[in-house]
Design a protein around this motif. Sequence first.
Motif, PDB file in Angstrom:
ATOM      1  N   PRO A  92       0.837  -1.189   0.000  1.00 42.48           N
ATOM      2  CA  PRO A  92       0.000   0.000   0.000  1.00 42.48           C
ATOM      3  C   PRO A  92       0.880   1.250   0.000  1.00 42.48           C
ATOM      4  N   SER A  93       0.367   2.302  -0.604  1.00 39.41           N
ATOM      5  CA  SER A  93       1.133   3.532  -0.690  1.00 39.41           C
ATOM      6  C   SER A  93       1.410   4.087   0.700  1.00 39.41           C
ATOM      7  N   ILE A  94       2.702   4.381   0.953  1.00 46.72           N
ATOM      8  CA  ILE A  94       3.102   5.036   2.195  1.00 46.72           C
ATOM      9  C   ILE A  94       3.417   6.482   1.851  1.00 46.72           C
ATOM     10  N   VAL A  95       2.715   7.422   2.482  1.00 45.02           N
ATOM     11  CA  VAL A  95       2.972   8.832   2.217  1.00 45.02           C
ATOM     12  C   VAL A  95       4.076   9.295   3.143  1.00 45.02           C
ATOM     13  N   CYS A  96       5.184   9.739   2.561  1.00 45.99           N
ATOM     14  CA  CYS A  96       6.373  10.099   3.323  1.00 45.99           C
ATOM     15  C   CYS A  96       6.614  11.602   3.251  1.00 45.99           C
ATOM     16  N   VAL A  97       7.169  12.128   4.324  1.00 44.71           N
ATOM     17  CA  VAL A  97       7.500  13.542   4.382  1.00 44.71           C
ATOM     18  C   VAL A  97       8.923  13.727   3.866  1.00 44.71           C
ATOM     19  N   CYS A  98       9.055  14.428   2.758  1.00 47.94           N
ATOM     20  CA  CYS A  98      10.349  14.709   2.124  1.00 47.94           C
ATOM     21  C   CYS A  98      11.025  13.408   1.665  1.00 47.94           C
ATOM     22  N   ILE A  99      12.103  13.563   0.933  1.00 50.66           N
ATOM     23  CA  ILE A  99      12.837  12.408   0.439  1.00 50.66           C
ATOM     24  C   ILE A  99      13.464  11.646   1.602  1.00 50.66           C
ATOM     25  N   GLN A 100      13.828  12.335   2.668  1.00 52.51           N
ATOM     26  CA  GLN A 100      14.371  11.658   3.853  1.00 52.51           C
ATOM     27  C   GLN A 100      13.353  10.662   4.398  1.00 52.51           C
ATOM     28  N   GLY A 101      12.074  11.036   4.360  1.00 52.85           N
ATOM     29  CA  GLY A 101      11.030  10.131   4.832  1.00 52.85           C
ATOM     30  C   GLY A 101      10.906   8.901   3.950  1.00 52.85           C
TER      31      GLY A 101
END
Length: 547
Positions: A376-385
């Motif tokens: 499932p899609s994981i929404v990450c904060v910034c590329i670091q996430g």
Amino acid sequence: WSYASERWNRERATLGFISSPCLAKVELRVASRGISDRDALSKPDPCVVLKMQSHGQWVDRTEVIRSSINPVFSKVFLVDFYFEEVQRLRFELLDISSGHNGLRDADFLGAMECTLGQIVSQRKLTKALLKQGNTAGKSSITVTAEELSGNDDYVELSFSARKLDDKDFFSKSDPFLEIFRINDDGTGSLVHRTETVMNNLSPVWKSFKVSLNTLCSGDEDRELKCTVWDWDSNGKHDFIGEFQTTFKETKAGTDEGKLLQWECINPKYQVKKKNYRNSGVVVLNHCKIIKMYSFLDYIMGGCQIQFTVAIDFTASNGDPRNSCSLHYIHPYQPNEYLKALVAVGEICQDYDSDKMFPAFGFGGQIPPDFKVRYSPSIVCVCIQGVVEAYQNCLPKIQLYGPTNIAPIIQKVASTASEEMHTKEAMEYFILLILTDGVITDMADTREAIVHASHLPMSVIIVGVGNADFTDMQMLDGDDGILRSPKGEPVLRDIVQFVPFKDFKHASPAALAKSVLAEVPNQIVDYYNAKGIKPKCVSDYESTRYCY
């Protein structure tokens, strides 16, 4: 495992990020002379392919001119000029097999290598074509450079003709029209060559678009010379007649609602024939100026780049716990997946205000039932996430297979489809797919890409590892037109494929520049083709853009 801020900064330094320099754009026009006949029964059908020597990248190609030993190509190559780089170019002259325009079965006629700096400094560079073994032949190639001015507007033109002279004994003439821009030194540059209308003395040629810079160098009073020919299969086309005009004249006639037409004159007939009037009449059917907005117009008008990443978790990557695995996490050296992810993502995130990036995995067995499906899609904060999510999931996923990417493209396309229906330039989608092998659902992927080519999205595929990615090159429309299994062509080229191994010893900035170089034009082409203006155009104007 966790990804501390200091380690993130250390990896950024390891990846060697540098700021992108500003660039100017240069138009290159190509002509060749004295091409030798390989076949005594026919003349060559030449085409020129331009390559950037630095990475052996295929850049673009001209049209094919049938039965010609002295071709002047109408195709204009648009290249970025960097003063601080040695940009090596290679022009390859090919003889295309009759019946199709593909490069696969083309015969090599010769090549010329030079730098862009050499062409720019001389403005016109002529060199002998080198054959196999670097031996010089009698044929030559001439490349002319011109810096692109700030006026990026286009004009759409449509012409027809009436009562043209008949040059054929057993049928009617097969006319085509050529438009030349007259330069300051009196020479002419081919602007456009229409298609040939067979067996017709009153042809209606298809409308075409050309930039005002190409048409008249931004000078509306510059003379345009228009020539009508009768096409012959042997390449010896018969001259019908010519006329002169200016863009100012064509625009004024349209603005005033007048029917603009020109007598097509053959100077020899004018002298020899007492009652000669003309060799036909050419009519301007349509003239429309099309405002072309730039990449910065859309970005500064509020268009956001929505960045999505998909990572390959198939078993061919190797056990992540093994140091030979492509997914192995070294405490100090990022693996190829991380290098590619950070190099591309770092640039894209600057154009997304919320910095929230969906991340997918494919080809792995997902807990708790460990069935093969897309994570499932994981929404990450910034590329670091995204990096942290990638590293945290590795111990939990069972690497498996197959390498199917069509569902990922379809997933992003469904979101892009919703944006398309708003008819506003607010969100453009970039999907980065990182994979270690040739995909196993090629037919479905081709179908998905053809569908996505109608949407505000681009697809970047980076091949990780040392696999043979030859079959993946077909997804990149540079080498021809990608078609779905049903034969439907892509509306526009939206895929860029790059093997990471080509950049293994280069800086990540070089990788990012390669895979993202086409994105600004893809964004501009999409919105301009749809007639979608920037949300609010900034007053900022510049002829040199930093991408």
